[in-house]
Scaffold this active site. Structure first.
Site: not given
Length: 124
Positions: A53, A77, A85-86, A112
């Site tokens: 962040y 979001n 955002c993950h 991913e």
């Protein structure tokens, strides 16, 4: 036969559609100017990669003290798989917050990473 909600299956389908087989998707997003700026920056984080962040706040010119504001924009979001955002994590160890829970966030990141590590498939 009864229908039931299966969030994990919904996530798997969305990852398959939006991460593993990405395509151009035009979106009309609604948010504050700051939220839109944060969401746009998320699209630049490659699949399988993460950022803190604070580091994201720095990239947006806010310094690390902007981490909470970035977190607030991520929480707003509503397209959390399409606008990833993950991929934003706390600087300390941990997974951080996520609309669908920490387990789903971990699963998205794992999928991913596996997808990025797999050899590319070439159509015959």
């Amino acid at each position: 036969q009864h229908l039931h909600r299966d969030d994990a299956e919904a996530v798997r389908i969305n990852v398959c559609l939006f991460v593993e087989r990405p395509f151009d998707l035009r979106l009309h997003l609604r948010g504050t100017e700051f939220q839109l700026k944060v969401w746009q920056s998320l699209l630049k984080i490659p699949a399988g990669k993460t950022i803190s962040y604070g580091k994201l706040a720095e990239k947006l010119g806010m310094g690390r003290q902007g981490a909470r504001a970035v977190g607030g924009a991520l929480a707003a979001n509503r397209l959390a798989i399409v606008i990833p955002c993950h991929r934003v994590l706390p600087a300390s160890d941990g997974i951080g917050g996520f609309r669908w829970g920490a387990g789903i966030k971990r699963e998205l990141l794992d999928r991913e990473r596996l997808s990025e590590a797999a050899p590319a498939r070439v159509a015959a």
